[in-house]
Design an enzyme around this catalytic site. Structure first.
Site, PDB file in Angstrom:
ATOM      1  N   GLY A 130       0.789  -1.190   0.114  1.00  0.00           N
ATOM      2  CA  GLY A 130      -0.111  -0.150   0.006  1.00  0.00           C
ATOM      3  C   GLY A 130       0.742   1.137   0.037  1.00  0.00           C
ATOM      4  O   GLY A 130       1.858   1.340  -0.561  1.00  0.00           O
ATOM      5  N   GLY A 131       0.386   2.249   0.752  1.00  0.00           N
ATOM      6  CA  GLY A 131       1.099   3.659   0.819  1.00  0.00           C
ATOM      7  C   GLY A 131       2.357   3.283   1.473  1.00  0.00           C
ATOM      8  O   GLY A 131       3.190   4.183   1.216  1.00  0.00           O
TER       9      GLY A 131
ATOM     10  N   GLY B 205      22.532  11.468 -31.395  1.00  0.00           N
ATOM     11  CA  GLY B 205      22.050  12.247 -29.827  1.00  0.00           C
ATOM     12  C   GLY B 205      22.451  11.373 -28.763  1.00  0.00           C
ATOM     13  O   GLY B 205      22.624  12.106 -27.763  1.00  0.00           O
ATOM     14  N   ALA B 206      22.672  10.107 -28.799  1.00  0.00           N
ATOM     15  CA  ALA B 206      23.197   9.392 -27.850  1.00  0.00           C
ATOM     16  C   ALA B 206      24.528   9.721 -27.286  1.00  0.00           C
ATOM     17  O   ALA B 206      24.912   9.878 -26.168  1.00  0.00           O
ATOM     18  CB  ALA B 206      23.186   7.721 -28.093  1.00  0.00           C
TER      19      ALA B 206
END
Length: 545
Positions: free
Chosen positions: A200-201, A435-436
Site C-alpha cells: 500500500g502507501g 544524439g546518444a
C-alpha cells in the site's frame, strides 16, 4: 532476562514477558535502588520484545529481529536508542489492553565504519510492525534528527502497513514520513532495506529514498496485494511474483540491490555507506590507495575489439581502471545495457556511467535513460565526480520505444548531465553516434574533460547508414550498387569518422593510449577536485517526467 536488584515481584525471566503495566512502583523497593531496578526491568522488557515465542516465529520465517538487524548494520556497541519507552495511547478495538514499549519500531543512531548513521527498524513481533500514531512519531523524530545532524538515514522495513485500529491517524503518520523523505532528498543519503512485507502507501517511502535493498523470499513491495489484483483483474499471482526482490531488481527497477539473506544484504549496506558522504555539504571519504595511480592498463588494448559489431563486457574495463578492481554496481540486473557503479580512482570515490555493449549493443532505451539519469542526479547531489565511458550506437529504435516516451525519458538523462556541477570526465572507447553521444556527457553539454581512445568513432550515425542517406542517388544509379555503397562507406569513414576528426575541431581534449587511461583519469580528477560551479538562482528546475 535476569532479575534486577531491587525487584520485589516474581522472577521476570520465567514464563511470558510481564505486561508493562505490572511493573508498577509497588513491585519494587521504595528507595533509589528500587527505582533504578524498575528502570532496568522496563528497559529489559523493551529490549527483549514481546515474548520468546514471537522471536522464534520471526526466526522461523528466516528473518532476524529488529535489534539483531541493527547490530549487524552498526559498528559493535555503538547503538544509542531514542524513545525506547514510547507507548501508544490509542483506545478501542482492544488496543488499550496491549501497550508494549517501543510501539513496534526501534529508533536511534550509531556508527558505520566510525561515522554516524541514524536508523529505524520495524519490529514485526509487535503489531506486525504496523504503523500507528506513536510509531510514526518515533520515525518522524529520528528523521528530523538525521537531517539536523547531517548524517545518513537507514530504514529497516518489516511492517504490515498502517495500523487499521487507529484509522486515519495512522495514515497521517505516513504523510509525515513522506514529507521528510522529500525534504531530506539530496541533503542526506537515505537507504531503505526491505526485510519483510511493504504494501500500500507504505511502499512510497522507500520509493522516495536514494537506494532500495531487498532480500529474496522474505521481502515484497506492492501497492495492491495478490488478492486485490485477482479480484479486480482476475490475474493470479503470488506475493513474490507480484512484488518480490527479483521482480523489482530485474523488471520494475524499484530495487537497486537484491540478496539471498539479510547478513549479506546488510554487509553491502555498510559498504555503500563507506562510499557516500555524510550529507550534501561534504565529499565522499577518500582513502590512501594501495593501487598505484600511474599503473598501466595494458589489458585494455586487447579487451575492447576494434570491430564495432563485436560485444565485450564493460565491467572488465571498469575493473581494469579502478582501484584494486573493486566497484559496487547499482541496479545490476535492471536496464543492463548501461552500467552505473561506485568505485575509487586514486582513493577518491567516483560515480561511473558506462554503456554495456554486451547487452543490446549498449544502446540507450527508456529504462537505461531513467537508470543513468537518476544515478547522475544522485552523484551530483552528493558531490561525487562522474566518469562516463562511452560506447553507444544510439537510441533504441522501435514503435514501443517511441510510444513509451523515449524522447522524454532520454531527456531525463540529458537534463541530469546538463544540471550536474560536479567534476565530469567522459571517455569514448569506441562508438559514439548521434544524439546518444551528445546525451552521454559530451563536451557540448558541459563535460569538464573529454577524452577518446584511438579506436573511437564519433559521428552523427554509423558509416553504412550515413552513406545510404548521403549517396542514395549515386548508389541507385551505379551499375553495381553494392560496390558503390561499399566505396561510399569507406569515403565517409575516411573523411568524417577517423579517430582524430573530433580532436582536430576541439571537441576532445585528447586522444589517449588505452594503457594510460587510469593515469589520465586519476590526474584529471585530482585537478578537478577544487572545481566550483553554480547554477542560476531558482526555486528548482522542471525536469522531464
Amino acid at each position: 532476562m535476569s532479575a534486577p536488584s531491587g525487584w520485589a515481584g516474581g522472577t521476570p525471566s520465567t514464563g511470558p514477558a510481564p505486561d508493562p503495566d505490572t511493573l508498577t512502583p509497588d513491585a519494587f523497593a521504595p528507595d533509589a535502588r528500587g527505582r533504578v531496578a524498575r528502570l532496568r526491568a522496563i528497559r529489559e522488557l523493551a529490549e527483549n520484545g514481546p515474548s520468546e515465542k514471537a522471536t522464534a516465529a520471526q526466526h522461523a520465517k528466516g528473518k532476524l529481529t529488529a535489534r539483531e538487524r541493527i547490530a549487524l548494520l552498526l559498528d559493535d556497541a555503538t547503538f544509542q536508542e531514542v524513545e525506547p519507552l514510547r507507548r501508544h495511547r490509542a483506545q478501542g478495538f482492544g488496543l488499550e489492553e496491549k501497550r508494549p514499549y517501543t510501539d513496534g519500531v526501534v529508533t536511534g543512531w550509531g556508527t558505520v565504519h566510525g561515522r554516524t548513521v541514524f536508523v529505524y527498524a520495524h519490529d514485526f513481533r509487535i503489531f506486525g510492525g504496523a504503523l500507528g500514531e506513536a510509531h510514526a512519531a518515533k520515525i518522524h523524530r529520528i528523521m528530523d534528527m538525521a537531517i539536523a545532524a547531517g548524517a545518513p538515514l537507514v530504514s529497516l522495513n518489516d511492517g504490515a502497513g498502517a495500523r487499521i485500529q487507529e484509522g486515519v491517524t495512522a495514515l497521517a503518520g505516513y504523510g509525515g514520513i513522506f514529507t521528510r523523505n522529500a525534504r531530506a532528498s539530496g541533503v542526506i543519503p537515505q537507504i531503505s532495506v526491505m526485510l519483510g512485507p511493504c504494501a500500500g502507501g507504505a511502499a512510497y517511502s522507500p520509493a522516495l529514498t536514494d537506494f532500495v535493498f531487498m532480500v529474496r523470499e522474505t521481502s515484497q513491495m506492492f501497492i495492491t496485494g495478490p488478492d486485490v489484483v485477482q479480484a479486480v483483474t482476475g490475474e493470479q499471482v503470488t506475493h513474490n511474483g507480484l512484488g518480490g526482490a527479483d521482480v523489482h531488481a530485474t523488471v520494475s527497477g524499484v530495487a537497486h540491490f537484491a540478496y539471498d539473506d539479510e547478513h549479506s544484504c546488510l554487509e553491502d549496506v555498510r559498504y555503500l555507506l563507506s562510499l557516500l558522504p555524510q550529507n550534501n555539504r561534504e565529499t565522499a571519504p577518500a582513502v590512501a590507495p594501495d593501487d598505484p595511480e600511474d599503473r598501466l592498463c595494458d589489458a585494455l588494448t586487447d579487451l575492447v575489439p576494434v570491430d564495432g559489431n563485436r560485444p565485450y563486457d564493460m565491467r572488465r574495463v571498469i575493473e581494469e581502471i579502478v582501484d584494486d578492481g573493486e566497484f559496487l554496481e547499482v541496479h545490476e540486473r535492471w536496464a543492463t545495457n548501461v552500467v552505473v557503479a561506485f568505485a575509487r580512482l586514486g582513493g577518491q570515490v567516483v560515480g561511473i556511467v558506462a554503456n554495456q555493449p554486451q547487452s543490446l549493443a549498449g544502446v540507450l532505451d527508456i529504462d537505461a535513460s531513467d537508470k543513468a539519469g537518476r544515478f547522475v542526479q544522485l552523484c551530483d547531489a552528493f558531490n561525487i565526480p562522474l566518469v562516463t565511458l562511452l560506447d553507444v550506437p544510439g537510441f533504441l529504435p522501435g514503435v514501443d520505444q517511441e510510444h513509451g516516451g523515449i524522447i522524454r525519458h532520454g531527456a531525463k538523462l540529458l537534463y541530469a548531465y546538463c544540471n550536474a556541477t560536479v567534476p565530469r570526465i567522459s571517455l569514448v572507447l569506441r562508438k559514439a553516434y548521434g544524439g546518444a553521444y551528445i546525451v552521454m556527457d559530451s563536451r557540448s553539454v558541459g563535460a569538464d574533460l573529454s577524452y577518446a581512445w584511438p579506436t573511437n568513432e564519433i559521428a552523427v550515425m554509423g558509416a553504412e547508414g550515413a552513406a545510404n542517406v548521403i549517396f542514395r542517388r549515386r548508389i541507385q544509379a551505379a551499375d553495381d550498387p553494392d560496390a558503390m555503397r561499399e566505396q561510399m562507406v569507406k569515403e565517409y569513414k575516411a573523411e568524417l569518422m577517423h579517430p582524430y576528426y573530433a580532436a582536430e575541431r576541439g571537441l576532445l581534449d585528447d586522444v589517449i593510449d588505452p594503457a594510460d587511461t587510469r593515469r589520465v583519469l586519476v590526474g584529471a580528477l585530482r585537478m578537478l577536485r577544487t572545481k566550483h560551479a553554480e547554477l542560476a538562482a531558482r526555486k528548482h528546475g522542471n525536469p522531464p517526467q
